[in-house]
Structure formats: structure tokens, C-alpha cells
Design an enzyme around this catalytic site. Sequence first.
Site, PDB file in Angstrom:
ATOM      1  N   THR A 194     127.077 -23.206 -45.669  1.00 50.55           N
ATOM      2  CA  THR A 194     126.321 -22.200 -46.415  1.00 50.55           C
ATOM      3  C   THR A 194     126.725 -22.093 -47.878  1.00 50.55           C
ATOM      4  OG1 THR A 194     127.825 -20.373 -45.845  1.00 50.55           O
ATOM      5  CG2 THR A 194     126.046 -20.858 -44.300  1.00 50.55           C
ATOM      6  N   ALA A 227     125.782 -17.312 -52.550  1.00 45.63           N
ATOM      7  CA  ALA A 227     125.135 -18.398 -51.822  1.00 45.63           C
ATOM      8  C   ALA A 227     124.261 -17.833 -50.698  1.00 45.63           C
ATOM      9  CB  ALA A 227     126.183 -19.355 -51.262  1.00 45.63           C
ATOM     10  N   LEU A 228     123.392 -18.673 -50.157  1.00 45.06           N
ATOM     11  CA  LEU A 228     122.458 -18.224 -49.122  1.00 45.06           C
ATOM     12  C   LEU A 228     123.111 -18.282 -47.736  1.00 45.06           C
ATOM     13  CD1 LEU A 228     119.085 -19.855 -50.260  1.00 45.06           C
ATOM     14  CD2 LEU A 228     120.230 -17.798 -51.092  1.00 45.06           C
ATOM     15  N   HIS A 229     124.249 -17.601 -47.600  1.00 47.57           N
ATOM     16  CA  HIS A 229     125.012 -17.671 -46.349  1.00 47.57           C
ATOM     17  C   HIS A 229     124.163 -17.240 -45.155  1.00 47.57           C
ATOM     18  CE1 HIS A 229     128.594 -18.370 -48.709  1.00 47.57           C
ATOM     19  NE2 HIS A 229     128.438 -17.219 -49.342  1.00 47.57           N
ATOM     20  N   ASP A 230     123.743 -15.987 -45.134  1.00 51.18           N
ATOM     21  CA  ASP A 230     123.040 -15.444 -43.970  1.00 51.18           C
ATOM     22  C   ASP A 230     121.609 -15.957 -43.870  1.00 51.18           C
ATOM     23  OD1 ASP A 230     125.329 -14.024 -43.368  1.00 51.18           O
ATOM     24  OD2 ASP A 230     124.691 -12.249 -44.474  1.00 51.18           O
TER      25      ASP A 230
END
Length: 298
Positions: A194, A227-230
Site C-alpha cells: 500500500t 498513501a492509498l492504504h485502506d
Amino acid sequence: MEPLPVIFDCDPGKDDSLALFVALALPHVIDVLGITTVAGNVPVEHSSHNARRIVEAAGRHDIPVYPGCARPLLRHAVTAVDVHGTDGMGGSGLPDAEHPVEDFHAVEALAGFLEEASTPLTIAAIGPLTNIALLISLRPDLVPAIGQLVVMGGARKGGNVTRNAEFNIFADPHAARIVLAGKVPATIVPLDVTRRILPPQEWFDAMEGYGEPGRAVAAMWRESPVALHDVTVTGLLAWPELYSLEACSVDVVWNDTGTLGRTVFSGEDGPLSVVKRVDQRRLADRVVEAMETYVASP
């Protein structure tokens, strides 16, 4: 195909917010039955209120939000307000929620959803795993009703809150050790994957025209990008063909202060799955396409 019935367990949080907005934009693919909240990025009263703000901004006032655990199982609470802002959605500009959260604890709500399910449900766990650990400890009879548990958490190499630990696992390592012991069919989306997905600011600026959700996302990332973790969890539910997985086992360090929350991945035939790779470009394109479905408002 029928949309996938999903419950999101979360701690919004900027990337939680975008993960929910994308899921809510795809009702033909993901049927969000409800949202449960937990202490994590912010205290649970903020994460609960944020979840209501999100569903209302998305035009989904019908989706219930259930507040969950206000603290980890055993350790002291930690937050990430330095990243997400005091309220968890720093800079979003979203108004306060018009309707209150449900007067029903998240763990009870999760049990109720599973008891009533005619088909196995998916739980997308994108916060600390406190609620999920209590659920499976108190109601092991309901584990077969969980079709899949998708977890954003852990890391093979390095962390984002300490050298060793990723935030969601570090926030409640005891809960994570219970949940990831292999009794629940789980897929892990780790930090190694991610943290690479951080589109340029211009990508978020383009969302200004995507209604209230798009304006909120653009404002949050302008103030402090993450960042686009989820979001990567929502992507796995909606577009699994973009992902490569492998079998694994996971152990969570819970009894050593120096490496607390470290996740140790091992084996090639373990009971869990872990994401190895994701097509980052195509995922980013799909996220934009989903957000475009929000009609621009004056």
C-alpha cells in the site's frame, strides 16, 4: 452477479474516508450493509462521527454506523492525529453529520449481521482489529458466517509507526494476534504494497469536480497526503483481478516492547493469504472512475 455484501470496520482517517467513498460509489459491486468503528487514527467518537459524515456526503443516509471499542484490548491507546488531523479528516470541509450513530455497540452489531446473513459476509477491517478480536472470541460460533476477512495491516519489511510495525497492528497487537491466528479466513493487504500507491497531488486535485466527496478528498490530500492504504482493500473487493496473492501464516509480536506489533510472515501453505502485488496504475484509474460517479453539486 449480485453485489458483495460487506461490513467495513474502520477508524476514519483520510485513507479510510476514500476507501469508503469508493465502496459507496460502487453499489452494483459492493453492498455496504453497515459500518463499525474503532479507536485508531482518532478516538472512537471521532471515527464514528466521521463515518456518518462520509455516508451522508455520499448520499447514503440509510447505512448505519455502530461505534465500537474505545481502546485496545490491553495496551494504551495510540492515535495518528499528526497525519489525519485532530478530527481524523483534517481539511475535508465536510459538514457535521445530520443523523446520530446507532445506539448499539459495534461488536453486537457485527454479531447481528452474521446471525441474520443468508450467505457468508465479508468484513473489510481497515483499522485496528479490536472489534474483530472481541467478536470471534465472544462468538466463535459465528466464524463460519464470515466468508472472508480482508485486513489492511502488517508489513514484511519495516513499519510506518516504528521500525518494525505498521500502525493498525501496532495500535492493538493483542487483537491482531487473535484475529490472524488462522481460525478466520483472512486476506492481508500489507504496508509493503500500500505504501507504494501515492498518486501525485494533481490526481487528487482532479477530484474537485466530483461532488462533495471529491472536494473533501482533494482538500484532505492537499493538506497532508497519505498513501492509498485502506483504498487498496476496497480495490481488492471490487477488482480482485488486479491483485496477486500467496498463502501464508502470520505471527504478531505482542510481548516485546522493542518490536511490538511486528508481523512475521512465513510458510507458503499457511491458512491466510497476503497480497504480493497490485496493478497500481489500473487501481488508480478504477478509483478515479468510481469517484467520478458522484455528481458535482453547486
